[in-house]
Motif scaffolding. Structure first.
Motif, PDB file in Angstrom:
ATOM      1  N   LEU A   1      49.569  37.177  40.549  1.00  0.00           N
ATOM      2  CA  LEU A   1      49.800  36.700  39.062  1.00  0.00           C
ATOM      3  C   LEU A   1      49.934  35.090  39.194  1.00  0.00           C
ATOM      4  CD1 LEU A   1      50.131  37.869  36.529  1.00  0.00           C
ATOM      5  CD2 LEU A   1      52.450  38.118  36.569  1.00  0.00           C
TER       6      LEU A   1
ATOM      7  N   ARG B   1      43.415  33.551  36.529  1.00  0.00           N
ATOM      8  CA  ARG B   1      43.593  33.728  35.146  1.00  0.00           C
ATOM      9  C   ARG B   1      43.661  34.769  34.436  1.00  0.00           C
ATOM     10  NH1 ARG B   1      42.167  28.851  32.479  1.00  0.00           N
ATOM     11  NH2 ARG B   1      43.445  28.453  30.937  1.00  0.00           N
TER      12      ARG B   1
ATOM     13  N   THR C   1      46.826  36.587  34.301  1.00  0.00           N
ATOM     14  CA  THR C   1      47.824  35.911  33.380  1.00  0.00           C
ATOM     15  C   THR C   1      47.578  36.458  31.813  1.00  0.00           C
ATOM     16  OG1 THR C   1      47.454  34.159  34.920  1.00  0.00           O
ATOM     17  CG2 THR C   1      49.309  33.696  32.994  1.00  0.00           C
ATOM     18  N   TYR C   2      46.369  36.276  31.420  1.00  0.00           N
ATOM     19  CA  TYR C   2      45.793  36.745  30.261  1.00  0.00           C
ATOM     20  C   TYR C   2      46.214  38.049  29.906  1.00  0.00           C
ATOM     21  CZ  TYR C   2      42.971  32.605  29.093  1.00  0.00           C
ATOM     22  OH  TYR C   2      42.391  31.396  28.676  1.00  0.00           O
TER      23      TYR C   2
ATOM     24  N   ALA D   1      49.960  38.390  29.417  1.00  0.00           N
ATOM     25  CA  ALA D   1      50.257  37.745  28.039  1.00  0.00           C
ATOM     26  C   ALA D   1      49.866  38.679  26.853  1.00  0.00           C
ATOM     27  CB  ALA D   1      49.526  36.385  27.780  1.00  0.00           C
TER      28      ALA D   1
END
Lengths: 246, 283
Positions: B8, B14, B17-18, B21
């Protein structure tokens, strides 16, 4: 005497099955009447017509001098609680506040809350304001629903079987509350326990396709038997009723 | 689990993380709408809506690839199909009293079948499994923008109309008698449900949508006394399940959607059994 509710030659059929036929009825201000009759006789249909939820096939209905839809804001309605979801997350205050829902405002004001508290007090539920509705007993739920009907400060109170599934003591208690409220407003109660309610109400309205109105003089046992087609076991004969109006 | 947190923190990952979120932001919409779906008991309607979404995706792929209408992408097809089916399903549930479940079951199956037929006629190979079971690791920047807009819309609408939605869900008839247009608010709720379902399809897929929409509110219902509390708990639970599920699926190399569903389903059943035991014991 002022007339609160008037029906003229009203007929209503559901799927071609006549439920009410040619009903004429007039209810004066501050009447306290019980609507009795067999299952499927049209009691709930009559209430729904008065609320404008359904419309008559024939005839005319006036409530407080206007068509029923326009009088809704001035009617306090208590439905049978059996159709409500008993696991719904709501407190007593949440439920009662529903009676203050209005087209014109989004949120409840301080005044709405005060009126709700007052209505809760009227039905003796003050200690339960923040209790979950689903934690209450049957009789307590009925009282909360009466408070909800009251907190819009109605002129007419319509109650559908307010004493279904409650014990006798609770029933007596509820009706003495209603008797007190009757000083200010017209009350119609659907009930199937004629013997008991006749102690409290001023008038009995028998509904079974036809509507027979019995104010003030002695009722004949045979007449009620006619209405119920003889399947009513207990009838008190000491309440103030008389035969059908011409 | 440790390698998950390392991954992470790695800027190359990336997508993780997306995904995290997305999980957190989507939970706001899921928790709120899921609560309504649960208390109004319309999870069956939500199921029908989610399966019709597949019809919309199929139609979009067909128009895009075969007909060359490049702006008609699958997301647009999904949103369109979801909103149309929400309105149809809503009107059916209001008007078709006795046949309601049959009609809705039919819409459910026909929507799904249309999607497959469209894809049959579309040249090229499409991986159906990411639509059916979701793939949160394919989330793009655009999806994040979409979910933020949806969150703002849902939170705004629910704050504004909270009392009306409460009334429609608890006692529709009484709310109608208070002068509120209950049909409008019921259909509005279904359209919001439809938009949320489209979002859910990205994360857990068409088949598993119902579970993520209804299980967190079902657990929240054990502990909440008021409607807004149930929503809050649902949002938190939903985020917790999505994040934990993602962590587990990454560490054990499992599909993310099914991992999330098995996790929240297990927690729900365990809590249900525990509550039953405590309840009978106290009796």
């Amino acid at each position: 005497m002022e007339t609160d509710i008037s029906l003229k030659n009203v007929s209503f059929a559901y799927k071609k099955q006549p439920i009410l036929e040619n009903v004429t009825l007039s209810i004066t201000h501050r009447e306290f009447a019980s609507i009795v009759g067999p299952n499927g006789g049209g009691k709930t249909t009559l209430l729904k017509l008065l609320l404008g939820l359904i419309h008559p096939d024939k005839g005319d209905i006036q409530v407080l001098g206007t068509p029923p839809e326009k009088a809704r804001e001035r009617i306090g309605y208590m439905p049978q609680y059996a159709h409500l979801d008993m696991n719904f997350p709501a407190t007593v205050l949440d439920v009662v506040l529903m009676g203050r829902l209005k087209k014109s405002t989004f949120w409840f004001s301080k005044k709405d809350r005060d009126q709700a508290q007052k209505a809760i007090k009227t039905v003796d539920m003050t200690g339960f304001t923040h209790t979950g509705f689903n934690e209450l007993s049957g009789g307590q739920k009925q009282r909360v629903l009466i408070a909800r009907a009251l907190c819009g400060r109605p002129d007419i109170l319509l109650l559908d079987e307010p004493t279904a599934n409650v014990d006798h003591e609770t029933e007596e208690n509820l009706f003495s509350i209603l008797q007190e409220l009757n000083r200010k407003m017209t009350i119609l109660v659907v009930s199937h326990d004629l013997g008991f309610v006749s102690k409290y109400v001023k008038t009995v309205i028998c509904v079974n396709r036809q509507v027979v109105f019995h104010p003030t003089t002695l009722v004949e046992g045979t007449m009620i038997k006619d209405i119920y087609y003889g399947d009513l076991k207990m009838v008190r004969h000491d309440h103030r009723c008389r035969g059908p109006l011409p | 689990m440790i390698e998950f947190f390392q991954a992470l923190a790695d800027p190359d990952n990336r997508f993780l993380t997306y995904a995290m979120a997305m999980g957190g932001l989507a939970s706001i919409a899921f928790g709120i709408i899921g609560t309504f779906v649960t208390i109004k008991r319309i999870s069956y309607l939500a199921g029908a809506i989610s399966h019709s979404v597949f019809g919309g995706i199929g139609l979009a792929l067909y128009l895009q690839v075969k007909m060359g209408i490049s702006w008609f992408d699958p997301i647009l097809g999904a949103v369109l199909a979801a909103v149309v089916s929400a309105l149809v399903v809503g009107l059916v549930s209001i008007h078709a009293k006795e046949r309601e479940d049959t009609i809705i079951g039919t819409l459910w199956a026909v929507g799904m079948a249309c999607g497959i037929l469209f894809i049959d006629k579309t040249p090229g190979y499409f991986s159906l499994s990411s639509y059916l079971f979701g793939d949160i690791l394919l989330i793009s920047h655009r999806d994040l923008v979409f979910v933020i807009c949806l969150d703002v819309l849902i939170v705004g609408v629910v704050v504004l109309f909270f009392n009306r939605f409460f009334g429609v869900c608890f006692d529709n008839e009484f709310t109608l008698l208070r002068g509120i247009n209950t049909t409008f608010f019921y259909l509005f709720l279904l359209v919001l449900t439809a938009l949320t379902v489209v979002l859910l399809v990205r994360i857990v897929g068409i088949v598993l949508v119902i579970a993520l929409l209804t299980i967190p509110p079902a657990i929240a219902g054990f502990y909440a006394r008021r409607l807004w509390q149930m929503m809050l708990y649902s949002v938190l639970l939903c985020a917790l399940f999505t994040w934990t599920g993602l962590g587990i699926s990454y560490s054990l190399a499992l599909s993310s959607g099914p991992t999330i569903i098995v996790l929240c389903g297990t927690v729900y059943l365990v809590l249900l059994a525990a509550n039953k035991l405590v309840f009978t014991h106290n009796k």
